[in-house]
Design an enzyme around this catalytic site. Structure first.
Site, short mmCIF file in Angstrom:
data_model
loop_
_atom_site.label_atom_id
_atom_site.label_comp_id
_atom_site.label_asym_id
_atom_site.label_seq_id
_atom_site.Cartn_x
_atom_site.Cartn_y
_atom_site.Cartn_z
N GLU A 256 0.80 -1.23 0.00
CA GLU A 256 0.00 0.00 0.00
C GLU A 256 0.83 1.28 0.00
O GLU A 256 0.49 2.24 -0.67
CB GLU A 256 -0.93 0.07 1.23
CG GLU A 256 -2.05 -0.92 1.25
CD GLU A 256 -1.70 -2.11 2.11
OE1 GLU A 256 -2.61 -2.70 2.67
OE2 GLU A 256 -0.50 -2.45 2.24
N ASP B 171 -2.28 -5.21 3.20
CA ASP B 171 -2.56 -5.63 4.58
C ASP B 171 -3.54 -6.80 4.63
O ASP B 171 -4.42 -6.94 3.76
CB ASP B 171 -3.12 -4.47 5.39
CG ASP B 171 -2.07 -3.40 5.67
OD1 ASP B 171 -0.87 -3.74 5.65
OD2 ASP B 171 -2.45 -2.25 5.90
N ASP C 197 -6.32 -7.48 6.07
CA ASP C 197 -7.64 -7.17 6.63
C ASP C 197 -8.57 -6.84 5.47
O ASP C 197 -8.19 -6.97 4.30
CB ASP C 197 -7.57 -6.01 7.64
CG ASP C 197 -7.01 -4.73 7.03
OD1 ASP C 197 -6.85 -4.66 5.79
OD2 ASP C 197 -6.72 -3.79 7.79
N GLU D 43 -9.78 -4.02 4.22
CA GLU D 43 -9.33 -2.96 3.32
C GLU D 43 -8.17 -3.44 2.47
O GLU D 43 -8.11 -3.19 1.27
CB GLU D 43 -8.92 -1.72 4.13
CG GLU D 43 -10.07 -0.99 4.79
CD GLU D 43 -11.05 -0.41 3.78
OE1 GLU D 43 -10.63 0.09 2.72
OE2 GLU D 43 -12.27 -0.49 4.04
N TYR E 269 1.26 -5.27 13.09
CA TYR E 269 0.15 -4.49 12.51
C TYR E 269 -0.65 -3.81 13.61
O TYR E 269 -0.98 -4.42 14.63
CB TYR E 269 -0.74 -5.42 11.69
CG TYR E 269 -1.71 -4.70 10.79
CD1 TYR E 269 -1.28 -3.77 9.87
CD2 TYR E 269 -3.08 -4.97 10.88
CE1 TYR E 269 -2.17 -3.11 9.03
CE2 TYR E 269 -3.98 -4.32 10.04
CZ TYR E 269 -3.52 -3.39 9.13
OH TYR E 269 -4.41 -2.74 8.31
N ARG F 299 -3.69 -2.21 13.47
CA ARG F 299 -5.16 -2.18 13.45
C ARG F 299 -5.67 -3.58 13.79
O ARG F 299 -5.75 -4.45 12.93
CB ARG F 299 -5.69 -1.72 12.09
CG ARG F 299 -5.34 -0.27 11.78
CD ARG F 299 -5.99 0.22 10.51
NE ARG F 299 -5.60 1.59 10.23
CZ ARG F 299 -4.59 1.95 9.46
NH1 ARG F 299 -3.86 1.00 8.86
NH2 ARG F 299 -4.28 3.21 9.25
N HIS G 144 -5.61 -10.84 13.65
CA HIS G 144 -4.23 -10.43 13.89
C HIS G 144 -3.85 -10.70 15.33
O HIS G 144 -4.67 -10.99 16.18
CB HIS G 144 -4.06 -8.93 13.61
CG HIS G 144 -4.42 -8.54 12.21
ND1 HIS G 144 -3.65 -8.87 11.13
CD2 HIS G 144 -5.48 -7.84 11.74
CE1 HIS G 144 -4.22 -8.39 10.03
NE2 HIS G 144 -5.33 -7.77 10.38
#
Length: 896
Positions: free
Chosen positions: A9, A96, A98, A100, A320, A322, A367
């Site tokens: 990203e 990532d 997740d 998103e 990570y 989040r 996570h």
């Protein structure tokens, strides 16, 4: 020779991973999402513009098929990615792990249309070992996660595009509503309502200093009087009444009389109670608890905390950031236990590893918790030379929390002494004091004693007195207190509340904090979040006419449904159809908006009852086109922007309304016309002459200077102000007339254009008094100076010094510019928003504005000639409309 292309990203993440993979791989970033739903009408493809659903970018009649548009700022970058892909041996999507991240990977696949093998690699920490494991263990794109992200995005678009226009029509143009932001705003408004309704109560307590033999003096507080407990703040309700009849509230007279009565009196120990003290370490950080501790211990806002953590993650220092999982991998647990033994000894290591249950509503376990990266944790001392001061503070906090969570409990003893003394007329006075002695620090050895969070953590050693031992009252003091309304939310406590309710997700908390402030719904007073009157109007409308949309349980249930879409238990299209159209049409969002719009009384939802004045006449705060104002019968007055709703009591409102709309000053000495000072929509001003609606000729007016009050303006001052705009004379260099004027952005001097079609020549300055005193020579000299932004003129200092930005360590100030006030650290400038003001802004908010500006600058390509950041020019838009397909959550059909 062709090489694999790895896409992540962010550029920072790409740089770190590239260093680990070496020259055998090409690593590039997507710079976030490359495409999304159309953000404005101009982005809607021509072939869809005539469709009634086009403004939303979602074909609600065709299984909610979305139109995706490549971001105009990313088109050049997409071309670059395609060029790199054309020379690559394979494509590795490393976004990532997740929703998103999975969605970004899927959109990259759809836009780039690779003809080489595609792999998906995932990792939750960026270390050489983790990246190599990820390269060696690729997987396919998880279409369930993509479906869940798409469902969330479509839901938010449907909500915002249907409800926001209602706010435009009934409250104020350009407002927005959102699935999570509206709930967050409601929470803040409800707390302010509680504060507005709160009735404070006054109570007194008595503190005695006692001596006993050779022991050191100690303090104890009056607990009971004649066997009746003395009231403290927690014994009163929000209406200022005691909650129990048997409790006694001391007033000032009684408290001071008791002090006189007991001065020098003898006392005896009534009881000594001892009990074990034990404190367990907290779980390792999840996103919300990290933000809360970063706020409390480091004084970082949610946005600042997440920005620093993002940088640490991308550079390989932490995992990570989040996450809502408190799980630690076996490797991480062993790393923590090894570090505990090495640094603190086996006495601080539990017999077995600690594990922590997840308590967050709607939690996901995708996570680990936030922890230092790697199989061996680097200590803060080891990384100090590689990190900035803010980064080191955050890394230290995460390291401490991770190591502490695997350490032993803190243990000790808490002792409570109660001492009795006889009064002359009120019976026995019983005093109480407690003290804790910690014998084994346990996890506190690394995480510290948190006296701010828990008063029991503060050590206090009491004398070794036993029941029956004598003591003497050395001195007594009586202190008065007022009960306090519930505290306003801070960003950290609001995040905690959203988490408790199951509203929002770790990835959204920071953005929500920024959104509700940028929209003008909330502003900061110190670290406290204060709702605007505009927020009251918006929340009132939603509560009265769309209660489900701001209902906490309903919003949390939508989060649960979205989780079930991710797990394949629910399909997206039927769920969206039920939300938008309703199983019963009357229950659907579309019908609710269409059917209820006519029922909404705009005046009612924009009104907040403040109370009654001294004569019993109601005073109401209303939200109008030009901001909030007070209304009492036919009297109206603007509400100063720095007043919080709970501070606007009826008495305060009366004071504001008492300021006259018009003050007669007398007759102008030259013209004989009437001169008055008036309060207008845009502030107070002086006026000469009368308003005649039938005449085209308007009275002469002039605004008051910023440091002037209506009540202080005299006729002489008004006459001077009415000379503005003031002709200073003709510039001898070009023959043009110079005029001193006061504009919406401050004072300036003006010359008409030299030729038709050219711009006028101006020079701004900060001191308004120069409008009355500046000479022609001074003006001519000023025009010879280079043009500067307001606030950057010679010898003009900043409007306000805010301190050092905690994320960059640069000093930040507020300045005034051509287009209004802005904050700057000398390298980046960021304008204040409608929700900000010079008086209210602090370093935390300024840091957020500057960070937002940096992110925007980073996403805009530089001009190849000037190297300055410019907005990308609009080009032909590449669009994709998602085909309407019946699909199971476990298998995704190709979109095109």
């Amino acid at each position: 020779m062709a090489q694999p292309l790895v896409i992540v990203e962010s550029p920072a993440k790409a740089k770190t991973i590239s260093g680990y993979l070496g020259d055998d791989y090409i690593v590039e970033s997507s710079i976030g999402h490359i495409r999304d739903l159309p953000a404005k009408a101009a982005e809607i493809p021509k072939k869809y513009k005539s469709e009634k659903w086009a403004r939303m970018g979602i074909d609600v009649e065709n299984d909610f098929a979305p139109i995706y548009v490549v971001n105009e700022k990313k088109r050049e970058h997409v071309r670059k990615l395609k060029m790199l892909l054309a020379e690559a041996s394979e494509l590795i999507l490393a976004t990532d792990e997740d929703r998103e991240g999975e969605a970004i990977a899927w959109h990259l696949l759809e836009v780039l249309k690779p003809k080489v093998p595609v792999k998906r690699m995932v990792f939750h920490e960026i270390t050489p070992e983790a990246i190599r494991r990820a390269i060696d263990s690729p997987r396919d794109i998880d279409t369930r996660l993509v479906d869940a992200q798409e469902a969330r995005r479509l839901l938010d678009r449907l909500y915002g595009y249907e409800v926001s226009p209602v706010l435009w029509k009934k409250v104020k143009p350009r407002l927005s509503a959102g699935r999570v932001q509206s709930v967050a705003t409601r929470i803040v408004v409800e707390r302010e309502r509680e504060r507005m309704e709160f009735v404070s109560a006054n109570y007194w307590d008595v503190t005695g200093t006692f001596e006993a033999g050779s022991e050191a003096p100690f303090e104890a507080v009056l607990l009971e009087l004649d066997s009746k407990r003395i009231a403290t703040g927690k014994d009163f309700n929000s209406e200022g009444q005691l909650t129990k009849a048997e409790i006694v509230a001391l007033d000032e007279t009684a408290a001071k009389a008791l002090v006189e009565d007991l001065q020098g009196a003898s006392a005896a120990v009534r009881s000594r109670e001892s009990k074990p003290y034990r404190r367990r370490p907290a779980a390792p950080f999840i996103t919300s608890t990290y933000q809360q501790e970063a706020s409390r211990k480091l004084r970082l806002s949610s946005a600042q905390a997440m920005r620093v953590a993002q940088g640490l993650y991308e550079r390989g220092f932490i995992t990570y950031m989040r996450t809502d999982s408190t799980t630690l991998s076996d490797t991480a647990v062993q790393a923590a236990r090894a570090q505990i033994t090495e640094r603190f000894g086996k006495a601080y290591l539990p017999d077995s590893p600690r594990s922590y249950a997840k308590k967050v509503k709607n939690a996901q376990e995708a996570h680990e918790a936030i922890r230092p990266a790697g199989d061996r944790f680097k200590t803060p001392e080891e990384v100090a030379g590689q990190l900035s001061a803010p980064e080191l503070r955050v890394y230290t906090l995460i390291w401490q929390r991770t190591v502490a969570c695997q350490m032993t409990d803190a243990t000790g003893e808490t002792v409570t002494l109660k001492l009795a003394a006889d009064t002359t007329k009120d019976g026995t006075a019983l005093f109480s004091t407690s003290g804790t002695v910690i014998s084994h620090e346990g996890f506190m050895k690394v995480y510290g004693r948190d006296a701010e969070a828990d008063k029991n953590d503060e050590e206090k050693r009491l004398p070794a007195l036993q029941e029956g031992d004598a003591a003497t009252i050395k001195s007594l003091t009586a202190d008065g207190h007022d009960t306090q309304p519930p505290a306003r939310f801070t960003e950290a406590s609001l995040v905690k509340r959203l988490e408790e309710l199951g509203v929002g997700r770790p990835s959204t908390y920071s953005a929500i904090m920024g959104t509700i402030q940028a929209r003008g719904y909330v502003w900061k007073k110190g670290s406290a979040l204060v709702p605007s009157f505009l927020a009251f109007a918006v929340v009132t409308l939603l509560e009265q006419h769309f209660p489900d949309l701001v209902d906490y349980a309903f919003t949390a249930s939508m989060e649960s449904d979205l989780d079930e879409i991710a797990s394949g238990e629910i399909e997206t299209v039927p769920w969206l159809r039920a939300f938008y159209f309703g199983a019963d049409p009357a229950d659907g969002l579309k019908h609710k908006v269409e059917s209820r719009l006519g029922d909404i009384d705009a005046r009612e939802v924009n009104s907040i009852l403040i109370g009654a004045d001294s004569n019993g006449v109601p005073i109401v705060a209303r939200v109008g086109k030009f901001g909030p104002y007070l209304e009492r019968d036919t009297d109206t007055k603007s509400i100063p922007e720095d007043i919080a709703p709970d501070e606007l009591t009826p008495a305060h409102a009366e004071e504001i309304l008492a300021v006259p709309d018009l003050i007669e000053l007398g007759e102008h000495p030259d013209t004989g016309e009437r001169v008055v000072v008036r309060d207008g929509k845009f502030g107070p001003y002086v006026m000469m002459g009368e308003l005649d609606p039938d005449s085209d000729e308007k009275p002469r007016t002039s605004s008051l200077f910023k440091d002037m009050n209506m009540e202080d303006v005299t006729l002489d001052v008004a006459v001077q102000l009415l000379t503005i705009p003031r002709v200073l004379g003709t510039d001898p260099n070009d023959g043009r007339e110079i005029v001193a004027k006061n504009g919406p952005y401050g004072p300036y001097i003006h010359k008409d254009p030299e030729e038709e079609g050219k711009r006028a020549d101006t020079r701004s300055f900060d001191d308004e008094s120069l409008l009355l005193t500046m000479t022609l020579d001074e003006a001519v000299a000023k025009f010879k100076e280079p043009k500067r932004r307001r606030g950057q003129a010679k010898n003009s200092g900043p409007l306000k010094e805010l301190g050092v930005d905690p994320t960059t360590d640069l000093p930040v100030v507020v300045k005034s510019g051509r287009f209004g006030e802005y904050v700057t650290d000398g390298e980046v400038n960021a304008s204040l928003t409608v929700a900000d003001s010079v008086d209210r802004i602090d370093i935390t908010r300024a840091s957020e504005l500057l960070a937002g500006r940096r992110r925007k600058m980073a996403s805009e390509p530089p001009d190849p000639k000037t190297k300055r950041v410019v907005k990308a020019k609009s080009k032909t838009k590449k669009t994709t409309k998602k085909k309407a397909t019946k699909k199971k959550a476990t298998k995704r059909k190709k979109k095109s």
